[in-house]
Design a protein around this motif. Structure first.
Motif, short mmCIF file in Angstrom:
data_model
loop_
_atom_site.label_atom_id
_atom_site.label_comp_id
_atom_site.label_asym_id
_atom_site.label_seq_id
_atom_site.Cartn_x
_atom_site.Cartn_y
_atom_site.Cartn_z
N ALA A 31 15.14 53.86 30.20
CA ALA A 31 14.63 53.47 28.88
C ALA A 31 14.53 54.66 27.96
N ASN A 32 14.31 55.83 28.53
CA ASN A 32 14.12 57.00 27.68
C ASN A 32 15.38 57.81 27.51
N ALA A 33 16.50 57.27 27.91
CA ALA A 33 17.75 58.03 27.78
C ALA A 33 18.01 58.30 26.31
N LYS A 34 18.46 59.49 26.02
CA LYS A 34 18.79 59.81 24.63
C LYS A 34 19.90 60.83 24.60
N VAL A 35 20.53 60.91 23.42
CA VAL A 35 21.63 61.86 23.28
C VAL A 35 21.06 63.25 23.09
N LEU A 36 21.49 64.16 23.96
CA LEU A 36 21.05 65.55 23.84
C LEU A 36 21.96 66.34 22.93
N HIS A 37 23.27 66.16 23.16
CA HIS A 37 24.24 66.94 22.41
C HIS A 37 25.41 66.06 22.04
N THR A 38 26.00 66.38 20.89
CA THR A 38 27.27 65.77 20.54
C THR A 38 28.28 66.89 20.41
N LEU A 98 22.31 43.52 33.75
CA LEU A 98 22.46 44.62 32.81
C LEU A 98 21.10 45.26 32.60
N VAL A 99 21.01 46.56 32.87
CA VAL A 99 19.74 47.26 32.75
C VAL A 99 19.58 47.81 31.34
N ARG A 100 20.64 48.40 30.82
CA ARG A 100 20.52 49.00 29.50
C ARG A 100 21.91 49.13 28.91
N ARG A 156 35.73 49.25 25.49
CA ARG A 156 36.45 49.24 24.23
C ARG A 156 35.62 48.65 23.11
N ASP A 157 34.37 48.36 23.45
CA ASP A 157 33.49 47.77 22.45
C ASP A 157 32.49 48.78 21.93
N GLN A 158 32.77 50.06 22.15
CA GLN A 158 31.91 51.13 21.64
C GLN A 158 30.61 51.26 22.41
N GLN A 159 30.53 50.66 23.60
CA GLN A 159 29.25 50.69 24.30
C GLN A 159 29.36 51.30 25.68
N ILE A 160 28.19 51.77 26.16
CA ILE A 160 28.03 52.18 27.55
C ILE A 160 27.01 51.24 28.15
N LYS A 161 27.29 50.73 29.33
CA LYS A 161 26.35 49.79 29.94
C LYS A 161 25.94 50.28 31.31
N ILE A 162 24.69 49.99 31.65
CA ILE A 162 24.17 50.38 32.97
C ILE A 162 23.83 49.10 33.72
N TRP A 163 24.32 48.98 34.93
CA TRP A 163 24.17 47.76 35.72
C TRP A 163 23.38 48.04 36.99
N ASN A 164 22.55 47.09 37.34
CA ASN A 164 21.84 47.16 38.61
C ASN A 164 22.77 46.60 39.70
N LEU A 165 23.02 47.40 40.72
CA LEU A 165 24.00 46.98 41.73
C LEU A 165 23.48 45.80 42.57
N ASP A 166 22.20 45.77 42.83
CA ASP A 166 21.70 44.73 43.73
C ASP A 166 21.75 43.34 43.13
N ASP A 167 21.42 43.24 41.85
CA ASP A 167 21.45 41.88 41.29
C ASP A 167 22.47 41.71 40.18
#
Lengths: 424, 548, 366
Positions: free
Chosen positions: C5-12, C324-326, C310-321
């Motif tokens: 939840a607290n992930a943020k961009v550090l550098h570009t 989509l987590v974030r 290709r939709d401009q997104q990064i997604k994080i998935w929970n492997l067990d269930d």
């Protein structure tokens, strides 16, 4: 017995022609008179006996990745050029077999065309006119069929295989020159195989023929004539359908042509040309690479290279190349600049078509694009010049005139001139 | 004299005889004043062009022609024999009246108009508006025609797109340009789309005219909404049409905007073609266009440009609508309009019969766009009932000196095949052309309406199951009845011709067919093949393929 | 559990010379990016707060597009595969080399792509960075076509590569020597090797735009190959009917993930498949990214899978269930593709490269 019927069919067709010759001073009137002007047509075309095979790349082929390489430039892409068997001409490394036939090719790098989208691009490159005119222009195949056909042949004079680039058909030239469409790999449409034994077929065709002839008395209206004509041609086609059956020879040829539908289509085209069909179009689709242009083109070229080169080789080996024009063309080219998806988009300002055989002077490059491929740098070729050159090569008057109602129409727009340097 | 001259003489004699009939019994009993006007004007046209007038069609030719034109299929055996045997001199007029109230009339008229409006294939976003998915539109149209809704009301309803099933027009022509072009073409009879990018080459329409028309449709939107299954005939989709409060068509100027580097555009005020600019109320200053979900319609606007267009279009001062309608209906039955192509009126068009067109237009308006009235007047005329014989080679002769020849469309062909095979009207109504029929026979004419005989069509006739299969004896069809029946071949051949071609065989034909059918004696299998052959010959012939 | 939840961009990190094709962390504080122009840049992320890292090294040698890179688990070797048909080894840690520089913003401008514009805007003033230029340690020419597939076992012992002739080569990674090779049908679009080094999962796909009408011999295949014998162990082509842009085993060997994203994905189809590495059964399908998924990365926590699309997104998935987590980034139907991903060995940083010429470094910590 069957021999007699064959004769009778020929006779009846000829007598059909004779009895409905319309005057009108040599000009084919609208769509229908064209059917029956065999004397005039013969005089116009002098029956050059030439043929044309058109290889049509559907989707828009990338010129920078085939015949107009830009090595080292930001628009160049990952393909590299290789030498050919002609000094000074380099083409893409993924056309190695074609590189050995460069001495046959006239590579036109300065095409500049106006209709740069699907549908309209295919139409313009098939008819020489924009589709916005909403006029029944015939496709190039129909025009060539009309002036180069052999009326004695049982085979259709305009054959298409593969993905269609355009469905304009025979337009004002009339139904006799409608394309006969085969499956992607050259197989006959599902209904070409007779559904009844020959004896039954023959006798019922005979019954139909006499029925129609009786009906035709006092009924000279054109649709009836067209319907009867098509019936007669169909019977002849069914008789001649073995010409389309290349399966046996294909097992030997497919190693050279590549075991792909396009490869087989090219092989079928050679066989049909050999059998006297004056125009065959073979489509190859999947060039519309807005994404991943380079993998897509590399895959496509691996199909195109062996097929096209084997076609040229076989024509040469059979002594047919000097009378058979082979045209390699597309709807439009692709942009020099590469987009964010690794693709190239539609582009009409400077692209490439290739002609070979039929009297074309090979081993040359005509015209050029600029350093990065954005514009034509010299000797621009538009649709009219491209069509005029093809017609002239085949002995057809590129300003052949027809009428629709009272409106005259020419095979190419006013001012179109064939490119003399390309003709031997 | 040689054969050519002799046959000419015979033709001339035949025509002369027919001409006596024409001149002699001139007043058409059931046709009203328009019928008489038609005949007078057409006759004047022949005199002027020094054309030999055609004879009258034989009963058999008329019978088949009127059935196909009015109800979309040939008459069955019973209907044919009854009509041909009937001695009532008014039988043609009475048949016309019967067919106009036949339930198949509305369906046929709907098919004709649907094909003319939406053409053979049109793709919507996710699927093809081909034969099947247009069912609802055709059904709605059929109801209008069956109920003889006045044509101006039908046109208004199509453009208003509020009734269930009427909305497909705007679903197909989904953007402003397409709408403007389609509406002008079909309802006003003139093609303005060329004037979009430059002033029309052959006409006085300018770009401002085009964009002025487009302005009426700039706010119209169509959305795909989940449908009610009982209302839709496809999987849950229906099309709804609405109109936004704001929105304009933009006219591009030659100037380039220095900021955007594109051509400058200015919003165009809607302007009636050849008429005035639309007077619009000022939009309320604080109104904000609602943000819509993807399948949601906007609320009805306070002021509807499209409604104003509809009012103008069917208004009594509209110079285009009635003329286009008259021309179109005339062309439907006579093969070609007074102006040809039927939707291509330009100011330099010279109608072939200007007086008649004017009269028809005036009468149509006076009769409040009563289509059945107009059709009745047309088909009762001698001009419509002209013979199918003559020297003219044109499929659709300009001066109507011979009945027009047109190919049956694939719907008419399919239905007529079923009737010809004795399967009955119900079966003919239930069946829809299958994929193959559509593919091989769906587009027999090119964009200019000229018939193109093609190899693939004939290959389909010869060897396609769908066509040839119908000729095989089976399922109680005519071929089977002929196979198992006990009457002699002569009677069977008569029955065959009357069922398939709606006429008795000529002497020569009867002999030839009897000989053909009996050639293998009584062997049922061989006889079945010959019956199939004979049926196939008849349905593959020009006589069956065309309406004339 | 970390839900990022607290992930943020550090550098570009900007680099738009040509688009970035692949990323790999070197240790936890350096990241390497390969480009279509055949170069690799390495950034040192351990910079004072508030500063944007500059690239410090530039690896030069490839003469054509680089398709994929990886860094060995000991962080010492970087391996790259290219359309110049070579596999190259690089010293991942050394900072010895020739002084040189790189311009970070000389990418070809998109203006004037299809239509000529009267005036192409002048290029921006170049951003030039001084750095060290380095050459490869090894230049392996075992492949004769474009090399597109690259994967290693987590113990760093075995390397596998695949080319567009369908040739798959298994290597002794430290020695850089070919152990064996075999021929698969069609191009190797992407491949992975199981942690025990015994199975190579390969997506085989010739990138034609259409597959109807007789091109059935070219329909995509997916096989489990025996890495020792070169025989096909399992043919999953009927279940996985499309070409995959990424095929990755989880380091613990429990999961095999494959992502759909290639020339055919014009429709909404960029699914991610989770497959049992032993049986080949599909465990579950993740929705992935509409229009196509480009890259995958397993998080070292063994519980999450990252995907970019290709939709401009990064997604994080929970492997067990499979939930989509974030997701990071705003969805756009025809947006800028996120082409490559890499996660640092300690799982605290994510690197993602987009097609607009930048590498985004995210902090993943809570």
């Amino acid at each position: 017995m069957i021999q007699d019927l064959h004769q009778q069919h020929h006779l009846s067709r000829r007598s059909l022609l004779k009895s409905t010759l319309v005057t009108a001073g040599g000009m084919a009137v609208a769509n229908w008179g064209a059917l029956f002007h065999s004397q005039t047509i013969a005089a116009e075309a002098k029956r050059s006996g030439k043929r044309c095979i058109m290889l049509y790349m559907e989707g828009g082929v990338s010129q920078i990745d085939t015949f107009d390489m830009k090595p080292g430039r930001p628009t160049g892409g990952p393909f590299r050029p290789i030498k050919t068997n002609v000094d000074g001409i380099q083409i893409c490394e993924y056309l190695p077999k074609m590189a050995r036939h460069a001495d046959k090719l006239a590579i036109i790098r300065s095409m500049r065309t106006k209709s740069v989208d699907h549908g309209i691009g295919g139409y313009h490159m098939h008819t020489c006119y924009p589709s916005s005119e909403k006029f029944p222009h015939p496709e190039i195949g129909a025009m060539i069929a009309k002036y180069c056909e052999n009326p004695q042949s049982d085979l259709p004079s305009f054959v298409k295989l593969g993905p269609a680039g355009c469905n304009a058909g025979s337009g004002y030239l009339g139904p006799q020159y409608e394309p006969f469409v085969l499956g992607t790999d050259g197989k006959l449409p599902g209904f070409a195989n007779p559904s009844a034994p020959p004896a039954v077929q023959d006798r019922r065709a005979e019954l139909l023929k006499s029925f129609e002839e009786r009906y035709a008395k006092q009924r000279p209206a054109e649709p009836f004539a067209s319907h009867r004509e098509a019936e007669l041609r169909t019977i002849r086609l069914m008789r001649a359908r073995k010409a389309f059956d290349v399966a046996d020879e294909w097992t030997k040829a497919r190693e050279r042509y590549g075991n792909t539908p396009f490869g087989r289509g090219c092989f079928t085209a050679v066989k049909l040309a050999e059998a006297g069909v004056p125009f065959i179009e073979v489509g190859h689709d999947g060039y519309d690479s807005h994404n991943d242009n380079f993998p897509v083109h590399k895959a496509n070229l691996s199909v195109l290279d062996p097929a096209w080169s084997s076609l040229l080789q076989d024509l040469q080996d059979r002594g047919m190349l000097k009378d058979t024009l082979v045209v390699w063309t597309s709807e439009f080219g692709r942009t020099p600049a590469i987009n964010g998806q690794g693709g190239r988009d539609h582009f009409g300002r400077a692209w490439t078509v290739v002609l070979a055989g039929g009297g074309i002077k090979g081993g040359q490059v005509y015209g050029a694009s600029d350093r990065d491929g954005f514009e034509v740098a010299e000797k621009m070729v538009d649709e009219g010049a491209y069509f005029a050159t093809i017609y002239k090569t085949l002995g057809i008057n590129h300003r052949a005139k027809h009428y629709l109602g009272s409106r005259p129409i020419w095979a190419t727009p006013e001012g179109s001139k064939p490119i003399e340097e390309l003709l031997a | 004299m040689n054969t050519h001259a002799r046959s000419n003489l015979l033709t001339a004699l035949g025509l002369l005889t027919a001409a006596f009939v024409l001149v002699g019994g001139c007043t058409s009993a059931a046709g009203g004043t328009l019928s008489a006007t038609i005949d007078r004007e057409i006759k004047a046209g022949w005199s002027k062009e020094k054309i030999t007038p055609p004879g009258r069609s034989s009963d058999a030719v008329f019978l088949r022609r009127i059935y196909i034109d009015l109800v979309g299929m040939i008459p069955g055996y019973e209907e044919t024999t009854t009509f041909l045997a009937d001695t009532d001199p008014e039988k043609r007029a009475k048949l016309i009246d019967r067919l106009l109230v036949d339930p198949r009339y509305g369906r046929q008229q709907a098919q004709v108009f649907d094909l003319a409006m939406l053409t053979r294939d049109h793709k919507l976003v996710d699927g093809t508006v081909g034969h099947r998915t247009r069912g609802r539109f055709r059904e709605w149209l059929a109801k209008q025609f069956a109920g003889n809704e006045p044509y101006d009301r039908i046109a208004a309803k199509i453009l208003q797109a509020e009734e269930d099933g009427s909305q497909l027009y705007f679903a197909v022509y989904a953007n402003t340009d397409e709408m403007a072009a389609a509406v002008s073409r079909f309802f006003l009879g003139t093609q303005i789309q060329c004037a979009k990018c430059h002033n029309h080459p052959f006409e006085t329409w300018t770009q401002k005219d085009y964009h002025g028309m487009a302005g009426f449709f700039a706010r119209t939107v169509s959305v795909e909404a989940p449908g009610k299954p009982e209302v839709t005939n496809q999987k849950g989709k229906q099309y709804l049409v609405g109109e936004k409060e704001f929105g304009d068509a933009f006219f591009p100027l030659e100037e380039i905007d220095p900021k955007t580097k594109k051509k400058k555009t200015i919003p165009i005020k809607p302007k009636f073609l050849s008429g005035d600019e639309l007077k619009e109320p000022e939009p309320p200053k604080d109104y904000v266009e609602a943000k819509l979900k993807p399948n949601e319609l906007p609320p009805k606007p306070a002021f509807s440009r499209r409604q104003k267009f509809v009012e103008w279009m069917i208004g009594k001062d509209n110079p285009f609508f009635a003329k286009a309608a008259a021309n179109r209906v005339w062309a439907q039955f006579m093969g070609r309009g007074f102006v040809h192509p039927v939707d291509d009126f330009i100011s330099s068009s010279t109608p072939s019969h200007p007086g008649l067109l004017k009269a028809m237009e005036t009468e149509l308006v006076a009769h409040h766009f009563d289509l059945k009235w107009l059709i009745r007047e047309i088909v009762n005329s001698h001009a419509y009932q002209a013979a199918d014989l003559g020297d003219a080679k044109d499929a659709m002769p300009k001066f109507y000196e011979r009945a027009p020849v047109r190919p049956l469309n694939v719907e008419e062909l399919t239905a007529s095949l079923h009737i010809a095979m004795g399967l009955g009207v119900e079966a003919a109504l239930k069946v829809e052309p299958n994929q193959q029929m559509l593919q091989y026979l769906g587009k027999p004419t090119d964009g200019q309406g000229r018939f193109q005989g093609s190899l693939t069509e004939h290959l389909f006739f010869h060897n396609g199951d769908g066509f040839r299969g119908m000729c095989k004896p089976g399922k109680g069809n005519l071929a089977e009845q002929l196979l198992t029946g006990t009457e002699d071949w002569g009677k069977k051949v008569e029955r065959m011709f009357l069922s398939v071609l709606s006429r008795p065989p000529a002497g020569e034909e009867r002999e030839q067919f009897v000989q053909y059918l009996g050639a293998d004696g009584k062997d049922p299998k061989l006889a079945a093949q010959r019956i199939e052959d004979a049926m196939w010959v008849l349905v593959s012939s020009s006589e069956f393929r065309f309406n004339k | 559990m970390n839900d990022f939840a607290n992930a943020k961009v550090l550098h570009t990190l900007p680099w738009n010379s040509a688009y970035i094709t692949s990323l790999a962390f070197i240790g936890n504080d350096r990241v390497a990016a390969s480009s279509k122009n055949g170069e690799i840049l390495i950034w040192n992320l351990a910079v004072p707060a508030g500063k944007t890292p500059d690239p410090v090294r530039r690896l030069v040698g490839h003469t054509n597009e680089i398709n994929r890179i990886l860094v060995t688990p000991d962080g010492r070797t970087l391996i790259s595969v290219s359309n110049d048909r070579t596999v190259r080894y690089w010293d991942a840690t050394s900072d010895q080399g020739e002084p040189g520089s790189v311009v970070l913003n000389d990418g070809f401008l998109p203006k004037g792509v299809t239509e000529k514009v009267d005036k192409v805007p002048p290029p921006p003033p170049p951003i030039e960075v001084k750095l060290i230029v380095q050459k490869p340690l090894r230049d392996l020419t075992n492949h004769t076509e474009w090399v597109m597939g690259l994967a290693q076992t987590p113990d760093g012992k075995t390397l596998v590569t695949g080319d567009d002739q369908g040739v798959i080569i298994v290597w002794d990674l430290p020695a850089g020597k070919e152990l064996r090779r075999w021929q698969a049908t069609q191009w190797i679009a992407s491949l992975g090797i199981s942690p025990d080094g015994r199975t190579v999962a390969a997506s085989q796909h010739t990138p034609f735009i259409r597959f109807k009408n007789g091109l059935e011999t070219f329909v995509p295949h997916f096989h489990f190959w025996d890495a020792v014998s070169g025989q096909s162990k399992l043919d999953l082509s009927k279940e996985i009917k499309v070409g995959m842009s990424a095929v990755v085993y989880s380091p613990d060997g429990k999961w095999l993930a494959a992502a759909h994203g290639n020339t055919q994905t014009e429709k909404n189809e960029g699914k991610v498949f989770l497959i049992d590495p032993t049986t080949g059964n599909k465990i579950r399908e993740l929705a992935g990214h509409p229009v196509g998924t480009n890259d995958l990365a397993f998080h070292p926590d063994g519980k999450h899978l990252f995907s970019s699309g290709r939709d401009q997104q990064i997604k994080i998935w929970n492997l067990d269930d499979g939930k989509l987590v974030r997701e990071f980034g705003k969805f756009a139907d025809r947006g800028v593709w996120i082409g490559a991903l890499s996660i640092s060995p300690d799982g605290r940083r994510l690197a993602a490269a987009d097609r607009a010429g930048q590498v985004l470094i995210y902090s993943l910590t809570t």
